[in-house]
Design a protein around this motif. Structure first.
Motif, PDB file in Angstrom:
ATOM      1  N   ASP A  69      -2.066 -12.352  33.123  1.00  0.00           N
ATOM      2  CA  ASP A  69      -1.376 -12.724  31.881  1.00  0.00           C
ATOM      3  C   ASP A  69      -1.585 -14.182  31.489  1.00  0.00           C
ATOM      4  O   ASP A  69      -0.957 -14.661  30.549  1.00  0.00           O
ATOM      5  N   GLN A  70      -2.454 -14.891  32.202  1.00  0.00           N
ATOM      6  CA  GLN A  70      -2.743 -16.284  31.862  1.00  0.00           C
ATOM      7  C   GLN A  70      -4.077 -16.359  31.125  1.00  0.00           C
ATOM      8  O   GLN A  70      -5.053 -15.735  31.537  1.00  0.00           O
ATOM      9  N   VAL A  71      -4.104 -17.119  30.042  1.00  0.00           N
ATOM     10  CA  VAL A  71      -5.349 -17.276  29.299  1.00  0.00           C
ATOM     11  C   VAL A  71      -6.255 -18.254  30.048  1.00  0.00           C
ATOM     12  O   VAL A  71      -5.854 -19.375  30.357  1.00  0.00           O
ATOM     13  N   ARG A  75      -8.015  -3.780  29.581  1.00  0.00           N
ATOM     14  CA  ARG A  75      -7.389  -4.611  30.620  1.00  0.00           C
ATOM     15  C   ARG A  75      -7.669  -6.108  30.449  1.00  0.00           C
ATOM     16  O   ARG A  75      -6.920  -6.938  30.954  1.00  0.00           O
ATOM     17  N   ILE A  76      -8.771  -6.447  29.806  1.00  0.00           N
ATOM     18  CA  ILE A  76      -9.102  -7.858  29.611  1.00  0.00           C
ATOM     19  C   ILE A  76      -9.122  -8.138  28.102  1.00  0.00           C
ATOM     20  O   ILE A  76      -9.948  -7.607  27.372  1.00  0.00           O
ATOM     21  N   GLU A  77      -8.171  -8.955  27.653  1.00  0.00           N
ATOM     22  CA  GLU A  77      -8.041  -9.257  26.235  1.00  0.00           C
ATOM     23  C   GLU A  77      -8.817 -10.521  25.879  1.00  0.00           C
ATOM     24  O   GLU A  77      -8.894 -11.458  26.675  1.00  0.00           O
ATOM     25  N   VAL A 123      -4.552  -8.431  31.347  1.00  0.00           N
ATOM     26  CA  VAL A 123      -3.224  -7.887  31.063  1.00  0.00           C
ATOM     27  C   VAL A 123      -2.573  -7.467  32.359  1.00  0.00           C
ATOM     28  O   VAL A 123      -3.103  -6.658  33.112  1.00  0.00           O
ATOM     29  N   GLY A 124      -1.435  -8.052  32.659  1.00  0.00           N
ATOM     30  CA  GLY A 124      -0.780  -7.790  33.928  1.00  0.00           C
ATOM     31  C   GLY A 124       0.270  -6.715  33.839  1.00  0.00           C
ATOM     32  O   GLY A 124       0.852  -6.344  34.839  1.00  0.00           O
TER      33      GLY A 124
END
Length: 220
Positions: free
Chosen positions: A168-170, A207-209, A219-220
């Motif tokens: 969830d961290q960019v 899953r990966i934004e 995405v967690g």
């Protein structure tokens, strides 16, 4: 004091490195072949390995592959006359922690040894991170998605691990280049985007934004 294994068949170079390490306060042991080095790793405790590529018998790449295949995460600094980019990439992809080309400056070698020893001394993180149905086993280098095993290359695995350490961290492209590739790389390269695309295909598109203008987020 750290115990360091030097796997180097050129006696003059091995002796020179050993003296430099001892002067810096380390204990150093020398192996003149890949087979001898592997035997020493199995029978003794070392904090780090300095590994030549051009060895008699099995070469340094094979030594590294055998170490990593058994789940051995001992820090490895490759030291070699092979300076071609493809050799550097191969060594890092195979699991080397650093890659130094001969001729080298002893101060640089000692500095890189200090960095790798410092990294290795940090508190251990989980060897089986799990996020949103994705599971990694850092010891066996296996990845599963919803219980189904997927095959990841060494670089894909390292990128997946970096995302899973920061759910969830960019993470910016620059951060990913520095942490996963770990060496000077053209900041204009699209290598991060390419490998994110590979991961999406294997781990799941959603899953990966993409965070436009910034980077990517798992995405967690």
């Amino acid at each position: 004091m750290s115990r360091i294994l030097i796997i180097e068949d050129e006696q003059r170079i091995a002796s020179f490195i050993g003296k430099a390490l001892r002067a810096a306060g380390h204990a150093a042991e020398i192996a003149a072949s890949g087979e001898e080095g592997l035997a020493l790793v199995e029978s003794s405790e070392f904090a780090l390995v300095i590994l030549d590529v051009g060895l008699p018998g099995i070469d340094g790449f094979e030594v590294l592959n055998r170490l990593r295949a058994t789940g051995n995460n001992l820090p490895v600094v490759m030291l070699t006359a092979r300076g071609a980019l493809e050799d550097t990439v191969r060594g890092l992809d195979d699991g080397a922690d650093d890659y130094i080309v001969k001729p080298f400056r002893v101060d640089e070698l000692l500095a890189r040894v200090r960095v790798r020893l410092r990294d290795a001394s940090r508190p251990a993180e989980s060897t089986t991170p799990s996020v949103n149905g994705i599971d990694l086993d850092l010891r066996t280098r296996r990845a599963t998605v919803e219980g189904r095993e997927v095959e990841l290359s060494a670089r894909e695995f390292a990128l997946a691990e970096e995302f899973m350490r920061h759910p969830d961290q960019v993470l910016s492209r620059e951060q990913l280049l520095s942490r996963v590739w770990g060496y000077d790389y053209d900041p204009g390269s699209n290598v991060v985007d390419v490998y994110v695309r590979y991961l999406r295909t294997k781990l799941g598109e959603q899953r990966i934004e993409t965070v436009r203008g910034v980077g990517y987020r798992l995405v967690g």
